[in-house]
Every structure is written in structure tokens, then in C-alpha cells.
Design a protein around this motif. Structure first.
Motif, PDB file in Angstrom:
ATOM      1  N   MET A   1       0.725  -1.148   0.063  1.00  0.00           N
ATOM      2  CA  MET A   1       0.181   0.022   0.056  1.00  0.00           C
ATOM      3  C   MET A   1       0.933   1.280  -0.132  1.00  0.00           C
ATOM      4  O   MET A   1       1.939   1.304   0.662  1.00  0.00           O
ATOM      5  CB  MET A   1      -0.928   0.194   1.269  1.00  0.00           C
ATOM      6  CG  MET A   1      -2.028  -1.091   1.269  1.00  0.00           C
ATOM      7  SD  MET A   1      -3.340  -0.781   2.591  1.00  0.00           S
ATOM      8  CE  MET A   1      -2.380  -0.983   3.970  1.00  0.00           C
ATOM      9  N   GLU A   2       0.162   2.277  -0.573  1.00  0.00           N
ATOM     10  CA  GLU A   2       0.878   3.478  -0.790  1.00  0.00           C
ATOM     11  C   GLU A   2       0.549   4.475   0.482  1.00  0.00           C
ATOM     12  O   GLU A   2      -0.444   4.077   0.901  1.00  0.00           O
ATOM     13  CB  GLU A   2       0.793   4.257  -2.181  1.00  0.00           C
ATOM     14  CG  GLU A   2       1.239   3.221  -3.248  1.00  0.00           C
ATOM     15  CD  GLU A   2       2.922   3.558  -3.545  1.00  0.00           C
ATOM     16  OE1 GLU A   2       3.366   4.482  -2.801  1.00  0.00           O
ATOM     17  OE2 GLU A   2       3.529   2.809  -4.233  1.00  0.00           O
ATOM     18  N   LEU A   3       0.901   5.730   0.533  1.00  0.00           N
ATOM     19  CA  LEU A   3       0.787   6.487   1.591  1.00  0.00           C
ATOM     20  C   LEU A   3      -0.490   7.572   0.774  1.00  0.00           C
ATOM     21  O   LEU A   3      -0.422   7.787  -0.219  1.00  0.00           O
ATOM     22  CB  LEU A   3       1.882   7.582   2.016  1.00  0.00           C
ATOM     23  CG  LEU A   3       3.069   7.104   2.545  1.00  0.00           C
ATOM     24  CD1 LEU A   3       3.818   8.089   2.816  1.00  0.00           C
ATOM     25  CD2 LEU A   3       2.712   6.535   3.735  1.00  0.00           C
ATOM     26  N   PRO A   4      -1.287   7.843   1.591  1.00  0.00           N
ATOM     27  CA  PRO A   4      -2.444   8.728   1.387  1.00  0.00           C
ATOM     28  C   PRO A   4      -1.917   9.837   0.730  1.00  0.00           C
ATOM     29  O   PRO A   4      -0.772  10.466   1.204  1.00  0.00           O
ATOM     30  CB  PRO A   4      -3.244   9.025   2.519  1.00  0.00           C
ATOM     31  CG  PRO A   4      -3.059   7.818   3.742  1.00  0.00           C
ATOM     32  CD  PRO A   4      -1.624   7.517   3.206  1.00  0.00           C
ATOM     33  N   THR A   5      -2.326  10.476  -0.433  1.00  0.00           N
ATOM     34  CA  THR A   5      -2.064  11.744  -1.102  1.00  0.00           C
ATOM     35  C   THR A   5      -3.120  12.670  -1.379  1.00  0.00           C
ATOM     36  O   THR A   5      -4.133  12.245  -1.650  1.00  0.00           O
ATOM     37  CB  THR A   5      -1.432  11.250  -2.466  1.00  0.00           C
ATOM     38  OG1 THR A   5      -0.211  10.354  -2.414  1.00  0.00           O
ATOM     39  CG2 THR A   5      -0.783  12.482  -3.349  1.00  0.00           C
ATOM     40  N   LEU A   6      -2.802  13.686  -0.779  1.00  0.00           N
ATOM     41  CA  LEU A   6      -3.863  14.811  -0.771  1.00  0.00           C
ATOM     42  C   LEU A   6      -3.271  15.976  -2.091  1.00  0.00           C
ATOM     43  O   LEU A   6      -2.310  16.443  -2.147  1.00  0.00           O
ATOM     44  CB  LEU A   6      -4.104  15.742   0.381  1.00  0.00           C
ATOM     45  CG  LEU A   6      -5.144  17.004   0.310  1.00  0.00           C
ATOM     46  CD1 LEU A   6      -6.413  16.383   0.282  1.00  0.00           C
ATOM     47  CD2 LEU A   6      -4.578  17.821   1.261  1.00  0.00           C
ATOM     48  N   ILE A  48      -8.086  12.569 -12.270  1.00  0.00           N
ATOM     49  CA  ILE A  48      -8.127  12.415 -10.865  1.00  0.00           C
ATOM     50  C   ILE A  48      -9.423  12.700 -10.242  1.00  0.00           C
ATOM     51  O   ILE A  48     -10.036  12.306  -9.456  1.00  0.00           O
ATOM     52  CB  ILE A  48      -6.826  13.399 -10.118  1.00  0.00           C
ATOM     53  CG1 ILE A  48      -5.544  12.878 -10.451  1.00  0.00           C
ATOM     54  CG2 ILE A  48      -7.173  13.341  -8.536  1.00  0.00           C
ATOM     55  CD1 ILE A  48      -5.302  11.335 -10.006  1.00  0.00           C
ATOM     56  N   ASN A  49     -10.039  14.058 -10.858  1.00  0.00           N
ATOM     57  CA  ASN A  49     -11.262  14.516 -10.499  1.00  0.00           C
ATOM     58  C   ASN A  49     -11.767  15.278 -11.569  1.00  0.00           C
ATOM     59  O   ASN A  49     -11.371  16.359 -12.025  1.00  0.00           O
ATOM     60  CB  ASN A  49     -10.954  15.640  -9.302  1.00  0.00           C
ATOM     61  CG  ASN A  49     -12.279  16.265  -8.766  1.00  0.00           C
ATOM     62  OD1 ASN A  49     -13.024  16.339  -9.345  1.00  0.00           O
ATOM     63  ND2 ASN A  49     -12.218  16.426  -7.374  1.00  0.00           N
ATOM     64  N   PRO A  50     -12.807  14.480 -12.098  1.00  0.00           N
ATOM     65  CA  PRO A  50     -13.533  14.728 -13.377  1.00  0.00           C
ATOM     66  C   PRO A  50     -14.271  16.082 -13.300  1.00  0.00           C
ATOM     67  O   PRO A  50     -14.696  16.849 -14.188  1.00  0.00           O
ATOM     68  CB  PRO A  50     -14.500  13.679 -13.621  1.00  0.00           C
ATOM     69  CG  PRO A  50     -14.674  13.080 -12.355  1.00  0.00           C
ATOM     70  CD  PRO A  50     -13.427  13.225 -11.705  1.00  0.00           C
ATOM     71  N   VAL A  51     -14.589  16.747 -12.109  1.00  0.00           N
ATOM     72  CA  VAL A  51     -15.169  17.881 -12.017  1.00  0.00           C
ATOM     73  C   VAL A  51     -14.206  19.217 -11.772  1.00  0.00           C
ATOM     74  O   VAL A  51     -14.496  20.304 -11.458  1.00  0.00           O
ATOM     75  CB  VAL A  51     -16.081  17.937 -10.876  1.00  0.00           C
ATOM     76  CG1 VAL A  51     -17.282  16.900 -11.065  1.00  0.00           C
ATOM     77  CG2 VAL A  51     -15.526  17.655  -9.458  1.00  0.00           C
ATOM     78  N   GLU A  52     -12.981  18.850 -11.943  1.00  0.00           N
ATOM     79  CA  GLU A  52     -11.927  19.919 -12.090  1.00  0.00           C
ATOM     80  C   GLU A  52     -11.819  20.773 -10.665  1.00  0.00           C
ATOM     81  O   GLU A  52     -11.851  22.057 -10.987  1.00  0.00           O
ATOM     82  CB  GLU A  52     -12.196  20.853 -13.275  1.00  0.00           C
ATOM     83  CG  GLU A  52     -12.059  20.088 -14.528  1.00  0.00           C
ATOM     84  CD  GLU A  52     -12.284  20.792 -15.871  1.00  0.00           C
ATOM     85  OE1 GLU A  52     -12.559  22.010 -15.362  1.00  0.00           O
ATOM     86  OE2 GLU A  52     -12.613  20.378 -16.777  1.00  0.00           O
ATOM     87  N   GLY A  62      -5.483   3.271  -2.901  1.00  0.00           N
ATOM     88  CA  GLY A  62      -5.577   3.841  -4.404  1.00  0.00           C
ATOM     89  C   GLY A  62      -7.122   4.497  -4.835  1.00  0.00           C
ATOM     90  O   GLY A  62      -7.329   4.789  -5.984  1.00  0.00           O
ATOM     91  N   ALA A  63      -7.865   4.321  -3.983  1.00  0.00           N
ATOM     92  CA  ALA A  63      -9.206   5.043  -4.036  1.00  0.00           C
ATOM     93  C   ALA A  63      -9.269   6.605  -3.921  1.00  0.00           C
ATOM     94  O   ALA A  63      -8.413   7.149  -3.335  1.00  0.00           O
ATOM     95  CB  ALA A  63     -10.429   4.499  -3.024  1.00  0.00           C
ATOM     96  N   ARG A 232       0.880   5.562 -11.108  1.00  0.00           N
ATOM     97  CA  ARG A 232       0.528   4.624  -9.929  1.00  0.00           C
ATOM     98  C   ARG A 232      -0.747   4.320 -10.197  1.00  0.00           C
ATOM     99  O   ARG A 232      -1.102   2.997  -9.979  1.00  0.00           O
ATOM    100  CB  ARG A 232       0.598   5.485  -8.452  1.00  0.00           C
ATOM    101  CG  ARG A 232       0.219   4.705  -7.416  1.00  0.00           C
ATOM    102  CD  ARG A 232       0.092   5.497  -6.161  1.00  0.00           C
ATOM    103  NE  ARG A 232      -1.040   4.713  -5.182  1.00  0.00           N
ATOM    104  CZ  ARG A 232      -1.286   5.633  -3.972  1.00  0.00           C
ATOM    105  NH1 ARG A 232      -0.844   6.742  -3.966  1.00  0.00           N
ATOM    106  NH2 ARG A 232      -2.288   4.952  -3.266  1.00  0.00           N
ATOM    107  N   LEU A 233      -1.572   5.078 -10.828  1.00  0.00           N
ATOM    108  CA  LEU A 233      -3.344   4.699 -10.899  1.00  0.00           C
ATOM    109  C   LEU A 233      -3.295   3.466 -12.117  1.00  0.00           C
ATOM    110  O   LEU A 233      -3.757   2.573 -11.851  1.00  0.00           O
ATOM    111  CB  LEU A 233      -4.026   5.734 -11.322  1.00  0.00           C
ATOM    112  CG  LEU A 233      -4.361   6.698 -10.088  1.00  0.00           C
ATOM    113  CD1 LEU A 233      -5.285   8.011 -10.597  1.00  0.00           C
ATOM    114  CD2 LEU A 233      -5.466   5.738  -9.185  1.00  0.00           C
TER     115      LEU A 233
END
Length: 235
Positions: A1-6, A48-52, A62-63, A232-233
Motif C-alpha cells: 500500500m502507498e501513503l495517502p496523497t492529498l 483524478i477529479n472529473p469535476v476539476e 488507491g481509492a 501509480r493509478l
């Protein structure tokens, strides 16, 4: 598992509150810097975020989680032992969500027309004045109501800080761009603002936004590039 990423937005994104929350949580995480509006509207970030929009949190599995309320509730579930959040089904959980809901739907949105007037420079001046006047009334009303909800408590929910306070400080600072009120007219909110501005996690988040390399709590494990996260994704 990876670290959470903000994925946090600059300048002055509401993702500021999620950075503060991660510092208070004290568990290892990384950050990915997204320049607004240039990077946030790219096809790359839309993966990453379709609503920009920022913030977005990539969990250790990875969620992807978007929207500040959802991110803060996710972090709160990991910080129940620190009082940052509450177990679902408890009165504390309900009170926290009620306050986060107010901050999101009323306090945050009150600034919407003011930001729109700034971001659309080609708009006729008469239309800008209407938006500014409307926005000023909404921001003043939102502060009046939040002052009532605070009710002389040291923190938004009472005697202990929670993730609602982290979200508040990321939005409350927007009055530096929109000179529509004097926060000192709301002594409880002014005291809360000053208390939070003196907090090491808030000072850390300010430094991060400025592009500095603050030490912080030790949980921050560095920045990652958007391109590296996408690899990574795809893996």
C-alpha cells in the motif's frame, strides 16, 4: 500500500483545511500541488477529479475521494481517538456533520459570487457590482449565523477542536481577498480565527501554500508529481 496523497489547490484553495486535518491526524501522508486554474482544468487532472476541483484524496489503497466534507469525514474516522472525528451513529458524529454541512452549504458558498466577479475580469463593471453587493450580504449573514452557532465556545463544537475547525480556517481567510466585513465585529469568530492562526498545523499549511518546506508534525512525507500519481493509478 502507498501513503495517502492529498491533491491541494493553490492559491488559497479550500483544500487548506484538509492539510491542517492531516497534520492534526499525524499519520504519514504526501501532497500533490495543483495550480488553479491552470492545472485543475487539464485533461491530466480530470483523471483524478472529473469535476476539476480540489481537494481530492487518494487513499493508501488507491481509492479517490473528492469534496472536502467527504475527505474530512474519511480522516475523522481515522482520528476518533484524538477527538478530531466521532464514531458514526453517535451524537458527536451528527453534530460534526451538521457543522460541516453549514460550513459547506452556507459559509463556503457565500463567497461564490465574490470569487466569480474576481475570476471573470471581462465582465461589465455594473454586473460585477451587483455580484459584489450580493456576495457581501451573503458573507455577512453567514458570519452572523456562525457567530450565533459558536455561542462563545472556544471551538466550533465546544471545548475540543475538531475537523470542522480545520475546514473553517481554510475558508475564513478568504476575507483577505474580499473586504466585505470586519471579523472583529464577530468577537467569537475573531478569537477562533486567531486561535487557529497560532496553531502549528495552520502555520504549516500556510507555508506549504507559499512553496516553502516546513517541518510540520513529521507526518508529511513530501510532495509527489501529478504524473507520478497517474503512473501509480495505471499500474
Amino acid at each position: 500500500m502507498e501513503l495517502p496523497t492529498l491533491f491541494y489547490g493553490v492559491p488559497s484553495g479550500c483544500s487548506f483545511g484538509s492539510i491542517v486535518a492531516l497534520e492534526w491526524l499525524g499519520q504519514p501522508y504526501r501532497l500533490c500541488r495543483i495550480v488553479m486554474p491552470e492545472e485543475v482544468t487539464t485533461e491530466t487532472y480530470r483523471r483524478i477529479n472529473p469535476v476539476e476541483e480540489t481537494p481530492t484524496l487518494m487513499t493508501d489503497k488507491g481509492a479517490l475521494i473528492s469534496e472536502s466534507m467527504a475527505i474530512l469525514n474519511h480522516l475523522g474516522a481515522r482520528g476518533v481517538d484524538k477527538g478530531l472525528g466521532f464514531a458514526q451513529g453517535t451524537p458527536g458524529f451528527d453534530r460534526l456533520n451538521q457543522m460541516l454541512g453549514y460550513l459547506n452549504t452556507t459559509f463556503f458558498s457565500a463567497f461564490g459570487s465574490l470569487w466569480y466577479a474576481i475570476e471573470h475580469d471581462s465582465m461589465p463593471e455594473a454586473e460585477k457590482q451587483v455580484l459584489r453587493a450580493y456576495g457581501a450580504r451573503r458573507v455577512i449573514t453567514a458570519h452572523q449565523k456562525l457567530e450565533t452557532l459558536l455561542d462563545n465556545k472556544p471551538w466550533l463544537l465546544g471545548e475540543q477542536r475538531t475537523l470542522a475547525d480545520a475546514y473553517f480556517i481554510g475558508i475564513a481567510r478568504w476575507t483577505q481577498y474580499h473586504d466585505v466585513l470586519n471579523r472583529r465585529d464577530y468577537p467569537g469568530l475573531q478569537a477562533l480565527f486567531e486561535r487557529l492562526e497560532a496553531d502549528p498545523a495552520v502555520q504549516f499549511a500556510h507555508a506549504i501554500e507559499k512553496g516553502e518546506t516546513p517541518r510540520g508534525s513529521g507526518a508529511f512525507q513530501g510532495h509527489v508529481r501529478l504524473e507520478d500519481v497517474l503512473q501509480r493509478l495505471a499500474a
